[in-house]
Design an enzyme around this catalytic site. Structure first.
Site, PDB file in Angstrom:
ATOM      1  N   HIS A  52       1.859   4.048   1.236  1.00 41.14           N
ATOM      2  CA  HIS A  52       1.000   4.914   2.054  1.00 41.14           C
ATOM      3  C   HIS A  52       0.488   4.229   3.323  1.00 41.14           C
ATOM      4  O   HIS A  52      -0.475   4.691   3.929  1.00 41.14           O
ATOM      5  CB  HIS A  52      -0.175   5.429   1.213  1.00 41.14           C
ATOM      6  CG  HIS A  52       0.268   6.282   0.073  1.00 41.14           C
ATOM      7  ND1 HIS A  52      -0.474   6.450  -1.077  1.00 41.14           N
ATOM      8  CD2 HIS A  52       1.405   7.007  -0.112  1.00 41.14           C
ATOM      9  CE1 HIS A  52       0.179   7.246  -1.910  1.00 41.14           C
ATOM     10  NE2 HIS A  52       1.318   7.589  -1.349  1.00 41.14           N
TER      11      HIS A  52
ATOM     12  N   SER B 120      -3.777   7.308 -11.725  1.00 44.99           N
ATOM     13  CA  SER B 120      -3.810   8.478 -12.606  1.00 44.99           C
ATOM     14  C   SER B 120      -2.453   9.148 -12.727  1.00 44.99           C
ATOM     15  O   SER B 120      -2.292  10.086 -13.512  1.00 44.99           O
ATOM     16  CB  SER B 120      -4.821   9.500 -12.066  1.00 44.99           C
ATOM     17  OG  SER B 120      -4.410   9.960 -10.779  1.00 44.99           O
TER      18      SER B 120
ATOM     19  N   ASN C 131      -2.060   1.738  -2.482  1.00 48.93           N
ATOM     20  CA  ASN C 131      -3.248   1.305  -1.753  1.00 48.93           C
ATOM     21  C   ASN C 131      -2.882   0.819  -0.359  1.00 48.93           C
ATOM     22  O   ASN C 131      -1.817   0.241  -0.145  1.00 48.93           O
ATOM     23  CB  ASN C 131      -3.942   0.173  -2.525  1.00 48.93           C
ATOM     24  CG  ASN C 131      -4.345   0.608  -3.925  1.00 48.93           C
ATOM     25  OD1 ASN C 131      -4.624   1.777  -4.158  1.00 48.93           O
ATOM     26  ND2 ASN C 131      -4.368  -0.328  -4.853  1.00 48.93           N
TER      27      ASN C 131
ATOM     28  N   GLY D 136      -3.852   1.091 -12.772  1.00 49.36           N
ATOM     29  CA  GLY D 136      -4.948   1.690 -12.014  1.00 49.36           C
ATOM     30  C   GLY D 136      -4.596   2.936 -11.242  1.00 49.36           C
ATOM     31  O   GLY D 136      -5.121   3.163 -10.149  1.00 49.36           O
TER      32      GLY D 136
END
Length: 230
Positions: free
Chosen positions: A105, A173, A88, A171
Site C-alpha cells: 500500500h 483481520s 502497512n 496482525g
C-alpha cells in the site's frame, strides 16, 4: 538452500508500536473519514487536508519504535529466506532490520509526482506541502496506494506466496483485499500460521495454525519454534 518463509503483516503489528490502525470501529481514521484522506477524490477536494494528515502520520511513525514482533521476524532470517509482504505504510520492518519488504500500500516516508508516477522521492522531513513539486514541476503527493488505485506490487506478492514453504499472517483481520487473498495462493501443503488476538476467517485447510496472541508475543514464540525445527 534456505526454505522460503513469507509473512503477511497488517495494522496489528504496528499498533503495538503505538501507531493508529487504519480504520477504527467508528469507521474513522484519526478522526477523519477514510474517503477524505485516502482516496483520489479526497485529494482532489482538499489536497491540503490530505498532506497535513500524512504529515502527522509521518511524524508519529518516526517516533515509533519496532517491537518484539518486528524483531522476531528479523531473527528468522538466520535460518530462512524471509519475505515480508506488508499492508502497512510505515518503515518499522526496515528499521528492525528486515532485508526483504514488499509494501503493498505504498511507503509513508516517500512522495511521488502527481503526473509522473515513476518519479518517487525519499522524504527526509515529516512535511510535504502544497507547492512542493517533482523535477518536472508537478505537485508531489504521498506515495500511498489509496482506495480506487491499483495495487501494483500485488503480482509480485502472489508469486512469493505461491512459492512459500511456510506462510505467516500477522496482525491482520484478512478483510482488506486484494492482500487478504494471498493465503489462497499458497500451496496446499504449505503450513500457514495466523497470529492475531482475534481469529480471522480462513477456509479450513491442512497445516493451518491459529495463534491467538498479539504480534509482540505470538511472533517470537512461533519464530523460536521455526528456528528450532529449521
Amino acid at each position: 538452500m534456505k526454505k522460503k518463509l513469507v509473512v503477511l503483516t497488517g495494522a496489528g503489528i504496528s499498533a503495538e508500536s503505538g501507531l493508529a490502525t487504519f480504520r477504527g470501529s467508528d469507521g474513522l481514521w484519526e478522526g477523519h473519514r477514510v474517503e477524505d484522506v485516502a482516496s483520489p477524490e479526497g485529494w482532489a477536494r482538499n489536497p491540503e487536508l490530505v498532506l497535513d494528515f500524512y504529515n502527522q502520520r509521518r511524524s508519529a511513525a518516526r517516533q515509533a519504535q519496532p517491537n518484539a514482533g518486528h524483531r522476531a521476524l528479523v531473527e528468522l532470517e538466520q535460518a530462512y529466506e524471509v519475505i515480508i509482504v506488508t499492508q502497512n505504510v510505515d518503515d518499522l520492518h526496515e528499521r528492525a532490520g528486515s532485508s526483504h519488504v514488499i509494501h503493498l500500500h505504498g511507503k509513508l516516508m516517500e512522495s511521488r509526482s502527481t503526473r509522473h508516477e515513476e518519479l518517487v522521492y525519499h522524504l527526509t522531513s515529516d512535511f510535504l506541502h502544497l507547492g512542493d513539486t517533482c523535477e518536472k514541476g508537478h505537485q508531489l503527493r504521498p506515495n500511498i496506494v489509496w482506495f480506487g488505485e491499483q495495487v501494483t506490487l500485488m503480482e509480485r506478492a502472489i508469486e512469493e506466496a505461491a512459492t512459500a514453504d511456510i506462510f505467516l499472517v500477522v496482525g491482520t483481520s484478512l478483510q482488506v483485499y486484494p492482500a487478504a487473498g494471498l493465503v489462497h495462493y499458497t500451496r496446499p501443503t504449505c503450513p500457514v500460521y495466523i497470529i492475531d488476538p482475534q481469529q480471522p476467517p480462513v477456509s479450513p485447510r491442512p497445516n493451518l495454525h491459529f495463534v491467538q496472541e498479539p504480534a509482540s508475543t505470538g511472533v517470537p514464540r512461533i519464530a523460536q519454534e521455526l528456528l528450532a525445527s529449521a
